[in-house]
Motif scaffolding. Structure first.
Motif, mmCIF file in Angstrom:
data_model
loop_
_atom_site.group_PDB
_atom_site.id
_atom_site.type_symbol
_atom_site.label_atom_id
_atom_site.label_comp_id
_atom_site.label_asym_id
_atom_site.label_seq_id
_atom_site.Cartn_x
_atom_site.Cartn_y
_atom_site.Cartn_z
ATOM 1 N N THR A 159 0.050 1.392 -9.335
ATOM 2 C CA THR A 159 -1.188 0.938 -9.952
ATOM 3 C C THR A 159 -1.950 2.136 -10.497
ATOM 4 O O THR A 159 -1.712 3.287 -10.089
ATOM 5 C CB THR A 159 -2.044 0.193 -8.919
ATOM 6 N N PRO A 160 -2.871 1.890 -11.467
ATOM 7 C CA PRO A 160 -3.603 3.009 -12.067
ATOM 8 C C PRO A 160 -4.335 3.885 -11.057
ATOM 9 O O PRO A 160 -4.445 5.086 -11.252
ATOM 10 C CB PRO A 160 -4.574 2.304 -13.017
ATOM 11 N N ASP A 161 -4.820 3.300 -9.983
ATOM 12 C CA ASP A 161 -5.515 4.120 -8.992
ATOM 13 C C ASP A 161 -4.561 4.790 -8.020
ATOM 14 O O ASP A 161 -4.972 5.597 -7.180
ATOM 15 C CB ASP A 161 -6.517 3.278 -8.214
ATOM 16 N N GLY A 162 -3.240 4.505 -8.121
ATOM 17 C CA GLY A 162 -2.246 5.147 -7.271
ATOM 18 C C GLY A 162 -2.251 4.699 -5.843
ATOM 19 O O GLY A 162 -1.587 5.316 -5.002
ATOM 20 N N LYS A 163 -2.917 3.643 -5.522
ATOM 21 C CA LYS A 163 -3.011 3.201 -4.144
ATOM 22 C C LYS A 163 -1.915 2.215 -3.765
ATOM 23 O O LYS A 163 -1.631 2.048 -2.578
ATOM 24 C CB LYS A 163 -4.374 2.570 -3.885
ATOM 25 N N GLU A 164 -1.293 1.525 -4.747
ATOM 26 C CA GLU A 164 -0.316 0.493 -4.435
ATOM 27 C C GLU A 164 0.913 0.635 -5.308
ATOM 28 O O GLU A 164 0.867 1.214 -6.391
ATOM 29 C CB GLU A 164 -0.925 -0.908 -4.635
ATOM 30 N N ASN A 174 0.845 -1.200 0.000
ATOM 31 C CA ASN A 174 0.000 0.000 0.000
ATOM 32 C C ASN A 174 0.884 1.256 0.000
ATOM 33 O O ASN A 174 1.806 1.377 0.800
ATOM 34 C CB ASN A 174 -0.913 -0.013 1.243
#
Length: 243
Positions: free
Chosen positions: A221-226, A189
């Protein structure tokens, strides 16, 4: 061609002319001989007319007033019939004479300066402070004076505590920290990397992530969370953090 005309500038008015005639011919201002005064007055006016001088209406009005006084005095009258017709003229002449003397006195005192002032007077100094201030003004003045005094003192040691005592965290140590997390698990994360970190560690960790992404060792990751491990490699040794 229009003839030149000159205004009478020698006298300020008919009373000025009469006073000068009285002084010149030594007449008694309290018992004016109207016949002699009128004769001299009219002679002055006739002289102005001969020289084609412009005569102000007030001089002609005074001439008619003198003729009236002479006419009244020529008429037979009893002592109880009224006051002396010369009394009003005498009062006006005395008042005008007093004004002339006052003007001359002020002119002497005012000579050589821009205005007339009285001599300075000595006053006993009163050192009592009578101005009333609101409590807020006094408090503000006190803190203002206190602040000005403190500006001349050296700064306290606590002023440098945020600069001297701050830890320096290297980017290399945080790269090793991030890679150690990824070797345990293939992805971590992103926000979890910043938990329980102070500001120096957070900045160094963020710079470490940018370096790993630049070297294509990790990606977000594309969502920037990991963060995801792309390729493995030796984990850099954790450098000793400088206190």
């Amino acid at each position: 061609m229009e003839e030149l005309k000159f205004r009478v500038q020698e006298y300020e008015g008919p009373l000025d002319l009469i006073l000068q005639l009285i002084q010149k011919h030594k007449l008694d201002i309290y018992d004016i001989e109207i016949s002699a005064l009128l004769e001299q007055y009219m002679a002055a006016i006739d002289e102005w007319r001969e020289n084609q001088l412009d005569i102000a209406s007030e001089f002609l009005e005074m001439a008619s007033h003198l003729v009236y006084i002479k006419t009244v005095m020529l008429l037979p009258r009893h002592e109880e019939e009224g006051e002396d017709p010369r009394k009003e003229l005498t009062g006006a002449l005395l008042e005008y004479q007093a004004c002339q003397r006052a003007a001359a006195l002020l002119g002497e005192k005012n000579r050589g300066v821009d205005r007339f002032v009285r001599p300075p007077e000595e006053h006993e100094a009163d050192m009592t402070y009578t101005l009333i201030h609101r409590p807020g003004e006094l408090l503000g003045a006190y803190f203002g004076a206190l602040g000005r005094g403190r500006r001349h003192l050296p700064p306290p040691k606590t002023a440098f505590s945020g600069i001297v005592s701050r830890r320096v965290v290297s980017v290399a140590s945080r790269i090793a920290f991030v890679l150690s997390k990824l070797y345990r698990r293939a992805r971590v994360n992103f926000l979890g990397l910043f938990e329980q970190s102070d500001r120096p560690e957070m900045v160094a960790t963020f710079m470490a992530v940018l370096e790993l992404i630049k070297d294509k060792r990790v990606r977000a990751t594309p969502d920037g969370k990991e963060l995801v491990m792309l390729r493995s490699g030796p984990v850099p040794e954790t450098t000793k953090q400088e206190g």
